[in-house]
Design an enzyme around this catalytic site. Structure first.
Site, mmCIF file in Angstrom:
data_model
loop_
_atom_site.group_PDB
_atom_site.id
_atom_site.type_symbol
_atom_site.label_atom_id
_atom_site.label_comp_id
_atom_site.label_asym_id
_atom_site.label_seq_id
_atom_site.Cartn_x
_atom_site.Cartn_y
_atom_site.Cartn_z
ATOM 1 N N SER A 120 19.229 20.467 23.488
ATOM 2 C CA SER A 120 18.948 21.043 24.803
ATOM 3 C C SER A 120 19.253 22.524 24.927
ATOM 4 O O SER A 120 18.919 23.129 25.952
ATOM 5 C CB SER A 120 19.707 20.269 25.885
ATOM 6 O OG SER A 120 19.109 19.011 26.098
ATOM 7 N N TYR A 224 19.693 16.168 36.091
ATOM 8 C CA TYR A 224 19.265 16.686 34.799
ATOM 9 C C TYR A 224 18.165 15.811 34.192
ATOM 10 O O TYR A 224 18.316 14.597 34.084
ATOM 11 C CB TYR A 224 20.465 16.738 33.865
ATOM 12 C CG TYR A 224 20.257 17.509 32.592
ATOM 13 C CD1 TYR A 224 20.483 18.880 32.540
ATOM 14 C CD2 TYR A 224 19.855 16.862 31.432
ATOM 15 C CE1 TYR A 224 20.313 19.589 31.362
ATOM 16 C CE2 TYR A 224 19.678 17.563 30.254
ATOM 17 C CZ TYR A 224 19.907 18.920 30.224
ATOM 18 O OH TYR A 224 19.725 19.620 29.055
ATOM 19 N N SER A 225 17.057 16.440 33.808
ATOM 20 C CA SER A 225 15.906 15.692 33.297
ATOM 21 C C SER A 225 15.144 16.520 32.275
ATOM 22 O O SER A 225 14.714 17.645 32.570
ATOM 23 C CB SER A 225 14.975 15.311 34.454
ATOM 24 O OG SER A 225 13.768 14.754 33.970
ATOM 25 N N ASN A 226 14.948 15.970 31.101
ATOM 26 C CA ASN A 226 14.166 16.642 30.062
ATOM 27 C C ASN A 226 12.718 16.855 30.484
ATOM 28 O O ASN A 226 12.068 17.795 30.041
ATOM 29 C CB ASN A 226 14.201 15.817 28.770
ATOM 30 C CG ASN A 226 15.548 15.874 28.095
ATOM 31 O OD1 ASN A 226 15.962 16.910 27.586
ATOM 32 N ND2 ASN A 226 16.257 14.760 28.092
ATOM 33 N N GLY A 366 23.820 20.927 23.424
ATOM 34 C CA GLY A 366 22.629 20.179 23.058
ATOM 35 C C GLY A 366 22.920 19.138 22.002
ATOM 36 O O GLY A 366 23.897 19.229 21.262
#
Length: 445
Positions: A120, A224-226, A366
C-alpha cells in the site's frame, strides 16, 4: 493491503495501531512480561483529525548510532523474523542494514538493497500522480468522479463521490479484497493459491468493490479501501491518455530519481530479492513462499516493487517539493479519521502522520502476501526510516480471537524508535506496538 467486508460470524485478526499507538509515543518496552500486562485488547486513544499539517513538534533525533541500529535490527531476527532490511537517513548521513535469511531452505542471507513488494505504499505514488494533474488543472479534487469516468460508478453515487474522497478513503466504497479472496471468510488460504497466477483487470477489481456493501455515505466517516486507489488509477489513465502505471513511472518514479522502483509486469521480481513467506496468523503452517505472485490484484493500490533506500529517496523528494508544489503537499497532509478494522487513523491523501516523542513523521505502510514495509520521514525529509520484512501475519491469537503480543512487533517498534528518535527516545509502557495499521484481515475462526 486491507481486507474488509464479507458476512457471517468472524473475528478480526489484524495488526492495528502504528499511528494510533505511536501518536502518544506508547511503545511497549522489550519484555514479554510488560506486553502481557497490557493484554491483547489494549489500545491507545484514537487520534483526532488534523486539518493543520504544520501542527506538530519538530523532529529532535540525536544522530545515527550505527551500533544501536545494528543491534535493534538483529533483535528483530532474534525475535523470530526470517529476514529484515532497513535504511535510515539523517541529513547526509545514512545507514543500511540487514539481518536473517532470504531463503529459509538454503540459508541465503538477506542483504541491504534487496527488491521488495511494498504493497500500500504504492498509494502515496498514485496520490502524487493525481495531484500533479490537479496542479495542471486537468483534475479538480472536489469534482465528482462521474465527470471523468461517467460510466464507472452508476447513478447518483458517481455524482456524490469526489476525487478527494477516493484519495482520503471517504468515498464509502467497500474493499474488493474478500471478493477476490473469498476463502478467507472460511479461514482458508485456498483462494490465495488459486489466484497466484490469475491476471485481474482494474475494471474487475472496481466492479467487485462496487458490489461490496457501502461503508457509509460519500464524504462521511472514512473507511480504508483498496478500491478507491484502483479507481484513482483509472481516472489518471482517462485524464492523461496513457496507462496509469506508465504515467507514474515517467512522472513520479523517474522524477524522484528512483533506480530500483517499478511496477512488475509478471509474477516474478526481476533482480535480487528475498522470498516472501506468509503465515496468515497460523492458518498457513509452515509459512508458504509467495515471492512469485501476480501483482494485478493490487494494481495502483499496491503493486509496486522498490527498495528501502528508494522509498526514503521518494519521500524526501515529495516532502522537499520536487514532485508537487506546496499547495498540493498541504492537501496530501490534511487528514481525516479513517476506520481500519476496529481502529481509526488520521489519513491524508495517500499519506498519514505518526507522532513520536521526537516529533511528527509522514509516510505509509504496506504489505502483500509475505512482505511487509514501513516508511516514515520527518516533515523536511531529513530524518527517514524504511524497513522491509519477509514473513507476514506471524502473530497468533488466543481462543477468544484476541491478538497475542508478538516479540517481533516489539522488536520492530524498538528499531523504529532508534532509527527515527535515536538514543534520546523514551519508551512508555502501555499498549504493545503492532505495526502495519492499514493491513487488516477478516477471516472466520
Amino acid at each position: 493491503m486491507t481486507f474488509a467486508g464479507g458476512s457471517g460470524r468472524k473475528h478480526m485478526i489484524a495488526g492495528l495501531g502504528l499511528s494510533a499507538l505511536l501518536v502518544t509515543g506508547a511503545v511497549a518496552p522489550g519484555t514479554t512480561a510488560a506486553l502481557a500486562d497490557s493484554g491483547p485488547a489494549a489500545t491507545a486513544a484514537v487520534p483526532s483529525a488534523d486539518v493543520s499539517p504544520a501542527a506538530a513538534s519538530p523532529v529532535t533525533a540525536s544522530g545515527l548510532d550505527r551500533r544501536a541500529l545494528g543491534r535493534t535490527l538483529a533483535a528483530i531476527r532474534t525475535a523470530g523474523m526470517y529476514g529484515v532490511y532497513s535504511s535510515v537517513r539523517d541529513g547526509e548521513a545514512g545507514w543500511d542494514g540487514a539481518a536473517g535469511v532470504a531463503d529459509v531452505r538454503t540459508g541465503r542471507p538477506v542483504k541491504p538493497g534487496m527488491l521488495h513488494r511494498v504493497g500500500s505504499i504504492t498509494k502515496s505514488f498514485t496520490a502524487v500522480a493525481i495531484l500533479q494533474q490537479v496542479e495542471r488543472g486537468a483534475i479538480d479534487l472536489d469534482a465528482p468522479v462521474a465527470r471523468y469516468l461517467p460510466e464507472l460508478i452508476p447513478g447518483e453515487r458517481g455524482q456524490k463521490i469526489t476525487v478527494r474522497m477516493l484519495l482520503n478513503h471517504t468515498s464509502g466504497i467497500g474493499d474488493y479484497i474478500l471478493y477476490v479472496y473469498p476463502s478467507l471468510q472460511q479461514g482458508s488460504p485456498q483462494s490465495i493459491d488459486d489466484n497466484r497466477f490469475r491476471r485481474f483487470t482494474p475494471g474487475e477489481l472496481v466492479a467487485a468493490g462496487l458490489q461490496a456493501p457501502p461503508t457509509g455515505e460519500p464524504g462521511g466517516v472514512g473507511s480504508y479501501s483498496n478500491t478507491n486507489y484502483v479507481i484513482a488509477g483509472l481516472l489518471l489513465e482517462k485524464v492523461t491518455g496513457v496507462d496509469a502505471e506508465t504515467y507514474i513511472t515517467r512522472n513520479v518514479i523517474r522524477r524522484a530519481g528512483l533506480r530500483d522502483t517499478f511496477f512488475p509486469r509478471t509474477p516474478h521480481i526481476t533482480g535480487p530479492h528475498s522470498r516472501a513467506y506468509e503465515s496468515l496468523y497460523g492458518y498457513i503452517d509452515p509459512p508458504r513462499d509467495y515471492s512469485v505472485y501476480d501483482p494485478s490484484t493490487l494494481s495502483t493500490a499496491g503493486a509496486l516493487v522498490s527498495t528501502t533506500d528508494d522509498l526514503n529517496r521518494f519521500y524526501r523528494a515529495l516532502l522537499g517539493g520536487r514532485l508537487i508544489g506546496p499547495a498540493q503537499l498541504a492537501q496530501m497532509q490534511t487528514t481525516v479519521p479513517v476506520a481500519v478494522g476496529g481502529a481509526r487513523i488520521p489519513y491524508g491523501l495517500g499519506l498519514y502522520p505518526v507522532d513520536l516523542p521526537c516529533g511528527r513523521f509522514w509516510g505509509h505502510d504496506g504489505a502483500i502476501w509475505g512482505m511487509g514495509t514501513i516508511s516514515l520521514s520527518s516533515p523536511d525529509g531529513r530524518r527517514q526510516f524504511s524497513v522491509g520484512i519477509n514473513l507476514m501475519k506471524y502473530q497468533r491469537f488466543d481462543q477468544n480471537g484476541g491478538q497475542l503480543p508478538s516479540p517481533i512487533d516489539d522488536a520492530l517498534g524498538l528499531h523504529l524508535m532508534q532509527a527515527l528518535c535515536g538514543a534520546s527516545a523514551g519508551f512508555a509502557k502501555g499498549a504493545p506496538f503492532v505495526p502495519f495499521p492499514t493491513e487488516q484481515v477478516l477471516v472466520r475462526r
